[in-house]
Design a protein around this motif. Sequence first.
Motif: not given
Length: 119
Positions: A45, A82-87, A89-90, A101, A105
């Motif tokens: 991450n 997008t990958m970073c935002a998804e990470m 958001m966890k 995030a 986005r």
Amino acid sequence: MVQHAEKISNEMRKAIDNCMSCSTTCEETIAYCMDMPGTMMDAANMRVLMDCAAVTKVCADMMCRMSSMYREMCAMCARICTMCAEMAMKMPGDAQMMKLAEACRACAASCQTMAGATV
């Protein structure tokens, strides 16, 4: 003769601003994670975060100089953001991660637009 700055559309200027804002937020988040006691983020991450910081800055630079490759870079930038935002958001309980995030986005959306843009 058309000046260089006149070639940059408002849409591209917004994408450049979003890229720079995202890069800054990524760098702030890297420092934030490094200062947290214990391990907040695993190495994979952290790499996503570092890649996002680097790619967004390069993408902004390429748009500023009207590189012939900026569309391809914008497409890559949109993917990494997008990958970073998804990470991020966890970790919904963390304000810095939510800030990250949001920046990712916004950058992904404007870069996706620029990836398909014709100038």
